[in-house]
Design an enzyme around this catalytic site. Structure first.
Site, short mmCIF file in Angstrom:
data_model
loop_
_atom_site.label_atom_id
_atom_site.label_comp_id
_atom_site.label_asym_id
_atom_site.label_seq_id
_atom_site.Cartn_x
_atom_site.Cartn_y
_atom_site.Cartn_z
N GLU A 47 9.51 0.81 5.50
CA GLU A 47 10.69 0.71 4.63
C GLU A 47 11.29 2.08 4.32
O GLU A 47 10.60 2.96 3.81
CB GLU A 47 10.29 0.01 3.31
CG GLU A 47 11.50 -0.32 2.45
CD GLU A 47 11.13 -1.08 1.19
OE1 GLU A 47 10.03 -1.65 1.11
OE2 GLU A 47 11.96 -1.10 0.27
N LYS B 173 6.13 -5.04 -6.98
CA LYS B 173 6.33 -4.76 -5.55
C LYS B 173 6.65 -3.27 -5.36
O LYS B 173 6.18 -2.63 -4.42
CB LYS B 173 7.47 -5.65 -5.00
CG LYS B 173 7.59 -5.65 -3.49
CD LYS B 173 8.46 -4.53 -2.94
CE LYS B 173 8.60 -4.60 -1.43
NZ LYS B 173 9.38 -3.48 -0.88
N ASP C 257 -8.09 -2.41 3.49
CA ASP C 257 -7.76 -3.84 3.52
C ASP C 257 -6.66 -4.07 2.47
O ASP C 257 -6.94 -4.31 1.30
CB ASP C 257 -9.00 -4.66 3.20
CG ASP C 257 -8.75 -6.16 3.34
OD1 ASP C 257 -7.59 -6.58 3.21
OD2 ASP C 257 -9.71 -6.89 3.58
N HIS D 38 18.79 3.92 -0.84
CA HIS D 38 18.13 3.05 0.11
C HIS D 38 18.99 2.86 1.35
O HIS D 38 18.53 3.00 2.47
CB HIS D 38 17.91 1.71 -0.58
CG HIS D 38 16.85 0.88 0.05
ND1 HIS D 38 15.53 1.10 -0.20
CD2 HIS D 38 16.91 -0.14 0.91
CE1 HIS D 38 14.81 0.23 0.47
NE2 HIS D 38 15.64 -0.54 1.15
#
Ligand code: NAD
Length: 430
Positions: A89, A267, A283, A381
């Site tokens: 991202e 998030k 993991d 972004h």
């Protein structure tokens, strides 16, 4: 396997895992009509040795590279760090570095991990008198711990091992079940395999002791005894002034009041944490499952961090998150790049890795909130994303940069506009 028989092709492929990689590739090539170039690209293992890749997972046909970046400016627990991040991202690494620059003044970010305790669980069903049986189990705690510890002398040598047992009775829609939680100090390991082995080892003894059947014997990824706390205190002038600080606190309050926002808030935290997790071959599914469960521990999904103003008007941020990470075991030791990532951070213990990851999560959260309450998330972004739009629109080589820059200049960053610009550019060449 031609295009004509596509409809009749069958995915039942016996012994696929036993075939040499070339043979598996051939099957996939025919299945998807991949070109020689595509096959060459897919089977390019880059910086991961093919043999290592084949020991990591089954049915390997290739490898996939993601960018490995380094976030700068971090000061955590008084020490400076370069933070390896792997992700797809745009703007996450830039945002982390920018936040770390603002938050490094004074003490910087602090973080402290509570310990490295994981839970191995045995779920027993059909046990006669389950409440009485649970007392019987507790009475034999030492024998159970001995059996668990007999499976891993190495762990004992480094000061870890099974330390305690919790027992509870739960009611399922299929009857009563006894839950035996084995509490294990996994020291520098993520610990899932270690704990699973222990849970499986104590199950037969439990069945002999109280009857019934041990159904599930596995680690819990709800790592509530492996919490990491990160916090920071920053003067408003370092982050753009009092008004921005106030708005960040508002954003925090909104996330506390609305789970829809809390999920996205978390998030943003995980953007940073998972990027470090990928760079160090953790993991990440375990980390995410644990984090979300912890966020919902009161029955309503909540943000993992909280921002406030202290009595001096400083912005203070605090975060608490369970982090199950290791520097031994799993893929950490086998993936050469994970070893390099740990070296870049100079990490010597799993505790330190967990603390760094929490600090990065808090900084990432700050970056997202600050962007949201100021310019909005899209301006930074989308600027970085412009190239990602130019490529699928068909731009190649230096055209990628030209189209991306034009979109930024025109303030129109979209796939459609990238296509329009590309068409215009191509026409001008003809
Ligand atoms: P592992 O099985 O490789 O065990 C690590 C071992 O290293 C320990 O058991 C110990 O014997 C040894 N060791 C040496 N020095 C040590 C030290 N300083 N501290 C601790 N141990 C030391 O790895 P693991 O961490 O037990 O398991 C992690 C793997 O399990 C990951 O790959 C994960 O994906 C996988 N896994 C996860 C789940 C789950 O999360 N639900 C389930 C199954 C498997």
């Amino acid at each position: 396997m031609s295009t004509d028989n596509k409809k009749s092709r069958c995915s039942r492929i016996s012994g696929f895992y036993n075939m040499p990689l070339e043979e598996r590739l051939k099957i996939v090539k025919e299945w998807a009509q991949l070109s020689d170039d595509e096959i060459a690209m897919l089977s390019n293992f880059g910086n991961l040795d093919r043999k290592i890749a084949e020991t990591m997972i089954e049915n390997v046909v290739g490898a996939m590279s993601y960018p490995f970046a380094v976030a700068v400016n971090f000061k955590i627990n008084g020490k400076d760090y370069l933070i390896p991040m792997v992700l797809e991202e745009p703007s996450v690494v830039a945002a982390a570095s920018n936040a770390a620059r603002m938050l490094r003044e004074g003490e910087g970010i602090s973080a402290e991990a509570s310990g490295q305790l994981m839970l191995g669980q045995v779920y027993m069903m059909k046990v006669p008198s389950p409440y009485y049986a649970s007392m019987e189990i507790l009475k034999h705690k030492n024998e159970l711990l001995d059996i668990a510890n007999s499976t891993n002398r190495t762990l004992l040598k480094v000061g870890g091992g099974a330390k305690d047992i919790e027992v509870k009775v739960i009611e399922t829609r299929r009857g009563m079940a006894i839950v035996i939680n084995l509490i294990v100090d996994v020291v520098d390991a993520m610990g899932a395999n270690t704990v699973n082995t222990m849970a499986e080892a104590i199950a037969p003894y439990l069945e002999r002791l109280v009857g019934g059947e041990a159904r599930l014997r596995i680690v819990s990824n709800y790592a509530i005894y492996r919490l990491v706390r990160a916090w920071v205190r920053v003067a408003p002038e370092n982050i753009g002034g009092r008004e921005i600080a106030e708005k960040i606190v508002d954003a925090s309050a909104i996330a506390e009041a609305d789970p829809f926002r809390a999920v996205t808030h978390n998030k943003g935290i995980l953007n940073g944490i998972i990027a470090v997790a990928l760079a160090t071959a953790q993991d990440h599914r375990a980390i995410e499952a644990g984090a979300h469960a912890y966020a919902a521990r009161f029955g309503i999904y909540k943000p993992l961090s909280r921002w406030d103003l202290d009595s001096n008007g400083y912005l203070v941020g605090f975060m608490e998150i369970p982090l199950q990470v290791g520097i031994v075991g799993g893929a950490v030791k086998t993936h050469p790049i994970a070893q390099i990532a740990l070296k870049i951070m100079g990490i010597k213990t799993a505790k330190e890795l967990a603390e760094i990851m929490a600090a990065v999560g808090l900084a990432q959260n700050f970056a997202a909130l600050r962007a949201l309450v100021t310019t909005g998330i899209q301006s930074g972004h989308m600027k970085l994303h412009a190239k990602n739009l130019a490529i699928p629109a068909g731009a190649k080589g230096e055209l990628i940069e030209i189209i991306a820059s034009q979109m930024i200049k025109d303030g129109k960053i979209s796939f459609d506009y990238a296509k329009q610009l590309l068409e215009k550019y191509e026409k001008s060449l003809n």
